[in-house]
Design an enzyme around this catalytic site. Structure first.
Site, PDB file in Angstrom:
ATOM      1  N   HIS A 156     -37.311 -32.617 -67.107  1.00  0.00           N
ATOM      2  CA  HIS A 156     -37.535 -33.305 -68.380  1.00  0.00           C
ATOM      3  C   HIS A 156     -37.776 -34.781 -68.113  1.00  0.00           C
ATOM      4  O   HIS A 156     -37.170 -35.374 -67.230  1.00  0.00           O
ATOM      5  CB  HIS A 156     -36.302 -33.142 -69.280  1.00  0.00           C
ATOM      6  CG  HIS A 156     -36.400 -33.861 -70.581  1.00  0.00           C
ATOM      7  ND1 HIS A 156     -37.286 -33.526 -71.566  1.00  0.00           N
ATOM      8  CD2 HIS A 156     -35.695 -34.930 -71.064  1.00  0.00           C
ATOM      9  CE1 HIS A 156     -37.142 -34.337 -72.591  1.00  0.00           C
ATOM     10  NE2 HIS A 156     -36.191 -35.196 -72.327  1.00  0.00           N
ATOM     11  N   ASN A 212     -38.218 -41.398 -72.540  1.00  0.00           N
ATOM     12  CA  ASN A 212     -38.286 -42.846 -72.386  1.00  0.00           C
ATOM     13  C   ASN A 212     -37.045 -43.403 -71.698  1.00  0.00           C
ATOM     14  O   ASN A 212     -37.071 -44.505 -71.153  1.00  0.00           O
ATOM     15  CB  ASN A 212     -38.471 -43.497 -73.761  1.00  0.00           C
ATOM     16  CG  ASN A 212     -38.931 -44.929 -73.656  1.00  0.00           C
ATOM     17  OD1 ASN A 212     -39.629 -45.296 -72.716  1.00  0.00           O
ATOM     18  ND2 ASN A 212     -38.548 -45.742 -74.620  1.00  0.00           N
ATOM     19  N   GLY A 259     -35.564 -41.959 -69.101  1.00  0.00           N
ATOM     20  CA  GLY A 259     -35.579 -41.627 -67.684  1.00  0.00           C
ATOM     21  C   GLY A 259     -36.023 -40.203 -67.456  1.00  0.00           C
ATOM     22  O   GLY A 259     -36.752 -39.622 -68.273  1.00  0.00           O
ATOM     23  N   GLY A 260     -35.569 -39.621 -66.363  1.00  0.00           N
ATOM     24  CA  GLY A 260     -35.970 -38.261 -66.031  1.00  0.00           C
ATOM     25  C   GLY A 260     -34.792 -37.427 -65.584  1.00  0.00           C
ATOM     26  O   GLY A 260     -33.736 -37.943 -65.197  1.00  0.00           O
ATOM     27  N   LYS A 311     -30.055 -36.996 -62.605  1.00  0.00           N
ATOM     28  CA  LYS A 311     -30.345 -37.558 -63.925  1.00  0.00           C
ATOM     29  C   LYS A 311     -30.523 -39.062 -63.788  1.00  0.00           C
ATOM     30  O   LYS A 311     -29.618 -39.770 -63.357  1.00  0.00           O
ATOM     31  CB  LYS A 311     -29.213 -37.227 -64.900  1.00  0.00           C
ATOM     32  CG  LYS A 311     -29.520 -37.583 -66.335  1.00  0.00           C
ATOM     33  CD  LYS A 311     -28.471 -37.013 -67.284  1.00  0.00           C
ATOM     34  CE  LYS A 311     -28.820 -37.324 -68.739  1.00  0.00           C
ATOM     35  NZ  LYS A 311     -27.812 -36.775 -69.676  1.00  0.00           N
ATOM     36  N   ASP A 353     -23.666 -34.862 -79.515  1.00  0.00           N
ATOM     37  CA  ASP A 353     -25.081 -34.462 -79.525  1.00  0.00           C
ATOM     38  C   ASP A 353     -25.203 -32.972 -79.220  1.00  0.00           C
ATOM     39  O   ASP A 353     -25.947 -32.561 -78.337  1.00  0.00           O
ATOM     40  CB  ASP A 353     -25.871 -35.285 -78.503  1.00  0.00           C
ATOM     41  CG  ASP A 353     -27.379 -35.032 -78.576  1.00  0.00           C
ATOM     42  OD1 ASP A 353     -27.853 -34.554 -79.623  1.00  0.00           O
ATOM     43  OD2 ASP A 353     -28.077 -35.310 -77.581  1.00  0.00           O
TER      44      ASP A 353
END
Length: 853
Positions: free
Chosen positions: A231, A234, A236-237, A251, A361
């Site tokens: 994934h 904005n 990061g990855g 991460k 979340d």
């Protein structure tokens, strides 16, 4: 979900709308620049533009971009404004603090993130001086890295080659910004998250050295070996990697960007996630933190690789109602699996709370589920202490609690929604109207035989009966939702409407007008006149669904023949878009639209045949086929060979040239080669990452073309595939309601393909199930658009498309998409015709419905 939908959903609580329509608060900071007298300035709600008098910019060239953190934005703009004014350089800057915050937010597009000021340079010398001076003047101002650009030696200063003027080209079925190739033709102005100028763009020597410097950069010793990408955002990855001989998850958090509304950037949230995972180290079913480190200002968490797939993928893979005919035993098995999974979800969330944290979340993407139903909870960057009773800052649509629920209660709200998601992944619908929770819960309870032990089925005071979906209810609300007072659009629709002409059939004004006409509804002159004015005012553009050709055919149908004639003349003088595939925007769709007017303009038959012949030559008569997955959205009825087959068959009907049927069959076989068989025997179009059954870009659209061929050539080998194609259009569960990628289109595909009486119950089931999406409105019902976040009125994604389907399924009509439906042909032996001329295949016609007046 396409990231554009949440952005356009923020502008209006009911409909998708352009971000520039988002109401500015009285306290919102507006950025202003003080230019010299005579400068030309304008503001489109996102960017503010400034240009010196008499300056004529070239079409393209090297641009300077400046980034910054919000706290230093005014300072940076003052520096840029003074420099550009002194050197007479055109520039633009983001208009408000709110737009800047959105650009650098966690859910913003990472390709354009960070850009605050853009400066247009007209020579290498001007570029070099601007980079050098501005780099020195802004050396101490921090800012996010602009991924699409080349970073200068100092300061938040970047360079990129791209367009200066608004130019567009069709690429992969979409209209995208363009630059001009040295040969003279337009090519996409690619804005990838990596510096990648066109191969032919001249790179000045002072930038070439930097390009090589960055190319030579290598990860430091001890950095995990990246093996894949899971994934990007904005912030990061997330990557798969190898470290110390084991598979891990890496991460990344980027500095100065990925902000959430609580003011934290990706780095701060990464630190908080590391702290939370350390606290939860002893809790089963929680992601494992192995270590954390920093490189070049980026923060990294190394996590243990847990087994399984995201929860939403597990649901899709197991859900029994995604096939045409689920058996009672399938329902029982799935219910048992879902109940076991729900208990495990509740167990791990309770353990997190017991250790003093809330997750903040919760949504299906943050749970992994393995083959045994074991779960792993991930992504703790929003975790906060229970004692803080924190409000929810971010969340996936459909899983964000109302503001009054905080802390543990917010987590439990999201968990409740996840449990509903296990049975009906339509969760965003629940935020559109208070009644949708009860009606969806009632359907879940009845269809899956749930009871009191399923605690997520909470009682509600809202009405339990779903609103009626009918021609009258759809027409009345569609008329009420028109906004003739606006200049930019007549009806609210998909975000794509702002990239197409205002009149466009697909997402613009003409789609709802045509649907209302088909339903015999009223067409107020005010609305029709609005569409006609838009047709004359917009720059010429060819295309069936988004151009003048479709507009001419539509206005012919609506009785405005003089206008249709004028638009046809204008359309025939407009260059065809040969780079656009299929019927949507390409030459095939334009030619099909011309044929709608051939009775009064017989000359268009010859011209349409010439277009088809060139298409066939370019496609090698569709004789070369591949079974490889097709690009997303580039096959099927709207943008694939099956649509071009429709044109071939229409030309056959008018000319009698049987060679056209051979070419039509070849085109359909090209799409069929990309179809694969699902577990229930259905044929589905394979895009590599998903299998598509839908009307616009899936196998149901191929089925429509195959059925039309069967009517003209009933002994073709393609006829044998109609049954597995029909099965693809008959699933009980469908994610969206719309015409091209939802339930309404599947209904029309079944009506076009049906071969025996067994099809009628599937059409009827689709019709009943449409009530799940119906949102009560003041004058009738509304229909959610793509992604279900907001309502839409347009033809391809919203209520106009559902109205079109309802009207088209009446006893005297047989249609699929406008102008793609072919007139009835003389029935082969043994096939009866209805009184209206449509084939029945021995079936009763679809039951009539009272018409709106």
């Amino acid at each position: 979900m396409d990231a554009i939908y949440p952005v356009f959903a923020r502008a209006n609580p009911v409909f998708y709308d352009h971000p520039r329509r988002t109401r500015r608060t009285s306290t919102e900071r507006t950025f202003t620049a003080e230019t010299q007298p005579g400068w030309i300035s304008s503001d489109d709600g996102i960017w503010t533009y400034h240009q010196p008098p008499e300056l004529v910019l070239p079409e393209q060239g090297w641009k300077v971009h400046l980034s910054c953190v919000a706290e230093r934005a005014e300072e940076l703009l003052h520096i840029a404004n003074a420099y550009c004014t002194e050197h007479a350089l055109a520039f633009k800057h983001l208009s408000t603090r709110g737009v800047l915050d959105s650009t650098n937010a966690k859910d913003a597009s990472r390709e354009g993130s960070g850009k605050f000021v853009t400066i247009y340079t007209v020579s290498d010398e001007v570029l070099h001086l601007a980079l050098s001076v501005l780099g020195h003047l802004t050396a101490d101002i921090p800012g996010p890295h602009i991924l699409s650009d080349l970073k200068w030696r100092e300061g938040p200063v970047y360079a990129r080659y791209g367009g200066f003027r608004q130019m567009f080209v069709d690429a992969a079925g979409a209209r995208v910004p363009a630059i001009r190739h040295p040969d003279g033709h337009l090519v996409p102005d690619i804005r990838a998250p990596v510096f990648a100028p066109p191969a032919w763009a001249p790179i000045p020597d002072f930038l070439a050295d930097l390009v090589q410097t960055y190319a030579d950069v290598r990860p430091p010793d001890g950095f995990p070996e990246i093996t894949g990408v899971l994934h990007h955002s904005n912030a990061g990855g997330i990557y798969t990697a190898r470290e110390d001989g084991r598979d891990v998850i890496l991460k990344e958090a980027r500095p100065h960007t990925g902000f959430t509304s609580d003011g934290r950037d990706a780095i701060e949230r990464s630190r908080d996630e590391g702290t939370a995972l350390t606290t939860l180290a002893s809790v089963p079913d929680v992601a494992r933190l192995l270590r954390r480190f920093e490189v070049h200002g980026h923060h990294y968490l190394v996590l243990g690789k847990a087994p399984g797939v995201p929860l939403h993928q597990a649901v899709v893979a197991r859900h029994p109602l995604v096939s045409a005919d689920a058996m009672p035993g399938d329902i029982d098995d799935y219910r048992a699996w879902a109940r076991r999974l729900a208990r495990r979800l509740r167990r791990v969330v309770a353990a997190v709370h017991a250790h003093g944290l809330t997750h903040g979340d919760l949504h299906p993407g943050n749970f992994l589920v393995d083959d045994d139903g074991e779960v792993t909870l991930m992504d703790f960057e929003m975790a906060r202490p229970v004692a803080g009773d924190a409000r929810t800052v971010i969340g996936a649509p459909g899983f964000v609690p109302p503001p009054q629920l905080t802390g543990i209660n917010a987590d439990l709200f999201a968990l409740h929604r996840i449990e509903m998601f296990l049975y009906a992944p339509l969760t965003p619908l629940l935020d559109l109207h208070e009644s949708t929770q009860q009606q969806l819960g009632t359907w879940i309870s009845e269809r899956f035989h749930l009871g009191e032990g399923d605690t997520f089925l909470r009682p509600s005071s809202a009405p339990s009966t779903a609103p009626e979906v009918s021609v009258a209810e759809l027409s009345a609300q569609l008329l009420a939702d028109a906004t003739p007072e606006r200049e930019d659009r007549l009806w609210p629709g998909d975000p794509a409407q702002f990239e197409e002409p205002r009149y466009a059939l697909a997402h613009g004004a003409l789609g709802p007008l045509l649907a209302l006409h088909t339903a015999d509804g009223p067409l107020p002159d005010e609305l029709l006149d609005w569409a006609v004015r838009a047709c004359h005012a917009e720059p010429p553009r060819s295309g069936l669904m988004d151009g003048l050709d479709g507009a001419a055919a539509t206005l012919e149908t609506l009785g405005r023949t003089e206008v249709a004639d004028a638009l046809l003349e204008r359309a025939l003088a407009t260059p065809l878009r040969w780079d656009a595939p299929g019927l949507y925007s390409g030459p095939a769709g334009a030619a099909l639209a011309w044929l709608r007017l051939h009775d009064r303009h017989p000359e268009v038959l010859t011209r349409a045949r010439a277009v088809f012949d060139e298409l066939a030559e370019r496609a090698g008569a569709w004789e070369s086929r591949s079974s490889d997955p097709v690009g997303t959205g580039l096959a099927g009825l709207l943008r694939g060979p099956s649509g071009e087959a429709i044109l071939a068959m229409r030309l056959y009907d008018l000319s009698g040239d049987s060679s056209l049927l051979t070419l039509a069959a070849n085109a359909i076989r090209t799409d069929l080669a990309r179809c694969v068989e699902g577990p229930d025997g259905a044929l589905l179009l394979n895009e590599g990452w998903r299998l598509m059954p839908y009307l616009g870009g899936g196998s149901s659209g191929v089925a429509v073309a195959a059925a039309e061929l069967d009517r003209r050539s009933p002994h073709s080998d393609i006829s044998a595939l109609l049954e597995p194609l029909r099965r693809a259009a008959a699933p009980e569960f469908v994610l969206e309601p719309g015409l091209v990628q939802g339930r309404a289109g599947l209904m029309l595909a079944l009506a076009a393909v049906r071969g025996d009486a067994s099809t009628v119950p599937f059409i009827d089931r689709h019709r009943r199930m449409m009530r799940l999406y119906a949102v009560p409105r003041p004058h009738g019902v509304g229909i959610p658009g793509r992604s279900l976040l907001r309502l839409s009125c347009d033809l391809l994604t919203g209520s106009a498309g559902v109205l079109w389907a309802w009207a088209s399924l009446r006893a005297d009509a047989r249609r699929t998409l406008p102008f793609i439906d072919l007139p009835p042909v003389e029935a082969p032996l043994g096939r009866a015709l209805t009184p209206g001329g449509g084939e029945t295949h021995g079936l009763p016609a679809f039951p009539p419905e009272p018409r709106a007046h």
